[in-house]
Design a protein around this motif. Structure first.
Motif, short mmCIF file in Angstrom:
data_model
loop_
_atom_site.label_atom_id
_atom_site.label_comp_id
_atom_site.label_asym_id
_atom_site.label_seq_id
_atom_site.Cartn_x
_atom_site.Cartn_y
_atom_site.Cartn_z
N TYR A 143 43.36 -38.61 14.98
CA TYR A 143 42.39 -39.71 14.92
C TYR A 143 43.11 -41.03 15.18
O TYR A 143 44.28 -41.20 14.84
CB TYR A 143 41.72 -39.76 13.55
CG TYR A 143 40.94 -38.50 13.21
CD1 TYR A 143 39.58 -38.39 13.48
CD2 TYR A 143 41.59 -37.41 12.63
CE1 TYR A 143 38.88 -37.24 13.18
CE2 TYR A 143 40.90 -36.24 12.34
CZ TYR A 143 39.54 -36.16 12.62
OH TYR A 143 38.86 -35.01 12.33
N ASP A 144 42.39 -41.99 15.80
CA ASP A 144 42.97 -43.31 16.01
C ASP A 144 42.66 -44.22 14.84
O ASP A 144 42.08 -43.79 13.83
CB ASP A 144 42.49 -43.90 17.34
CG ASP A 144 40.98 -44.17 17.37
OD1 ASP A 144 40.33 -44.15 16.31
OD2 ASP A 144 40.46 -44.43 18.48
N ASP A 145 43.02 -45.50 14.95
CA ASP A 145 42.86 -46.43 13.82
C ASP A 145 41.41 -46.82 13.58
O ASP A 145 41.12 -47.52 12.61
CB ASP A 145 43.73 -47.67 14.00
CG ASP A 145 43.43 -48.43 15.30
OD1 ASP A 145 42.44 -48.09 15.99
OD2 ASP A 145 44.19 -49.37 15.62
N GLN A 146 40.48 -46.37 14.46
CA GLN A 146 39.06 -46.60 14.23
C GLN A 146 38.35 -45.33 13.75
O GLN A 146 37.13 -45.29 13.68
CB GLN A 146 38.40 -47.10 15.52
CG GLN A 146 38.95 -48.43 16.01
CD GLN A 146 38.25 -48.91 17.26
OE1 GLN A 146 37.02 -48.84 17.38
NE2 GLN A 146 39.02 -49.40 18.23
N GLY A 147 39.13 -44.29 13.47
CA GLY A 147 38.55 -43.06 12.98
C GLY A 147 37.98 -42.16 14.05
O GLY A 147 37.32 -41.17 13.74
N ARG A 148 38.26 -42.45 15.32
CA ARG A 148 37.75 -41.62 16.41
C ARG A 148 38.68 -40.42 16.63
O ARG A 148 39.89 -40.59 16.72
CB ARG A 148 37.64 -42.43 17.70
CG ARG A 148 36.64 -43.57 17.63
CD ARG A 148 36.63 -44.39 18.90
NE ARG A 148 37.92 -45.06 19.13
CZ ARG A 148 38.12 -46.00 20.03
NH1 ARG A 148 37.12 -46.38 20.83
NH2 ARG A 148 39.31 -46.56 20.18
N THR A 181 42.10 -42.55 23.27
CA THR A 181 40.84 -43.26 23.03
C THR A 181 40.99 -44.77 23.12
O THR A 181 40.08 -45.50 22.75
CB THR A 181 40.26 -42.88 21.65
OG1 THR A 181 41.27 -43.10 20.66
CG2 THR A 181 39.81 -41.43 21.61
N THR A 185 45.73 -48.24 19.88
CA THR A 185 45.62 -47.95 18.46
C THR A 185 46.93 -48.30 17.76
O THR A 185 48.01 -48.18 18.35
CB THR A 185 45.25 -46.47 18.21
OG1 THR A 185 45.15 -46.23 16.81
CG2 THR A 185 46.30 -45.54 18.81
#
Length: 347
Positions: A275-280, A305, A308
């Protein structure tokens, strides 16, 4: 160009065998709706002569600033990595085309970051209109008119070309993608930064094999390489991340998961979600794994994505395929790991 429509691939792939082994695995994906599977072959990649076919970087940058002339990759919303390649000028304009009678195939752009080799193919023919292809027996979507496709480098076939329609705005354009292995399994030869792929395409109802010479040029822009040797342990087991490679297009992680009994029985179905830092969640592409008695080491590739600050790595037990969206009850408790990334340059 409208959002690239992707559905799950037609194949699912067997789990790793329950004995020490190395196995290639390509995730069934929602991202590209067709796959052309060819026999796995040893990849012998030596130094290749990088010939003409690319527009110069200066010209490409100028073209990108002109409306309707910039990269079509920048309009792909379903794949943030490919969209970033288009927006950041990482796509190469090429002019590789072949024709047979009144049918013409043109490769217009490529993206290659060392892992993913992607190209756009335009099909022009009297029997092609608004994304529909008349085979002589029936009219089918152009994306359903590919009878076969083979992707070769230095004469060796590389398995697993995915393809899909580029969308309603460009109905006669197809997107082709191959996630390349990091090294040749026998020779351990790195894939060259610049290479030409021989792509063989057969269309439904046409007794002819089109042979395309597609040049790929690796972008080295904004690439992160880390060897963090980061680990997390709990009473369930341990997770170690030994290598991280991040480009605007693809993210690669080398991990080792060790589990105690009775969880060790699930190792063949254990993978990581990233997951990236936006939760994706980063969509899984493919990978190679080694399964031992109580551990699995996996070299996995994922679609990036966007920029991040960090990645969150979480082991889970998959049910369908390892690219699935993961529910909370599938995670292995206590093994979540955060990998901080260095700042990425602003484009």
């Amino acid at each position: 160009m409208s959002t690239l429509v992707r559905s799950r691939l037609d194949e699912t792939y067997a789990a790793l065998p329950e004995r020490p082994a190395v196995q290639n695995e390509r995730a069934p994906r929602q991202r590209l709706r067709k796959t052309a599977s060819v026999a796995a072959a040893t990849i012998l990649l030596g130094a290749t002569v990088f010939a003409s076919g690319f527009v110069s970087p200066v010209m490409a940058k100028s073209l990108k600033q002109i409306p309707m002339v910039g990269s079509l990759f920048s309009s792909i919303e379903a794949d943030l990595g490919l969209r970033a390649a288009g927006e950041q000028g990482l796509a190469a304009k090429v002019n590789a085309g072949v024709s047979y009678q009144d049918v013409k195939l043109d490769v217009t752009e490529t993206v290659y970051d060392g892992t993913r080799a992607v190209f756009l193919l335009h099909v022009a023919a009297p029997n092609v209109k608004d994304g529909m292809f008349d085979t002589g027996k029936e009219a089918v979507k152009l994306s359903n008119a590919i009878d076969s496709i083979v992707f070769k480098v230095n004469g060796q076939e590389i398995n697993g070309v995915n393809y899909a329609s580029a969308g309603a705005a460009n109905p006669n354009l197809l997107v082709f993608e191959n996630v390349l292995p990091a090294v040749d399994q026998n020779e351990a030869t790195l894939i060259p930064d610049n290479f030409h792929a021989e792509v063989l395409v057969k269309l439904a109802g046409i007794d002819h094999e089109f042979i395309l010479d597609v040049p790929f040029q690796k972008t080295t822009k904004d690439i992160i390489n880390l060897n963090p040797t980061a680990s997390q342990s709990s009473d369930q087991g341990s997770l170690t991340v030994s290598e991280v490679n991040v480009t605007p297009v693809t993210t690669r992680l080398v991990t080792t998961i060790k589990l105690g009994k009775p969880l060790s029985e699930q190792l063949s179905h254990t993978r990581i979600a990233v997951y990236d830092d936006q939760g994706r969640q980063l969509p899984a592409l493919n990978g190679e794994g080694t399964l031992e008695e109580n551990s699995i080491s996996f070299d996995g590739r994922f679609a990036s994505t966007g920029k991040t600050k960090y990645l969150i790595v979480k082991p889970f037990v998959y049910e369908d395929d390892f690219s699935e969206k993961v529910r909370e009850d599938q995670f292995i408790e206590g093994l979540e790991l955060k990998i901080d990334l260095p700042p990425q340059s602003e484009q």
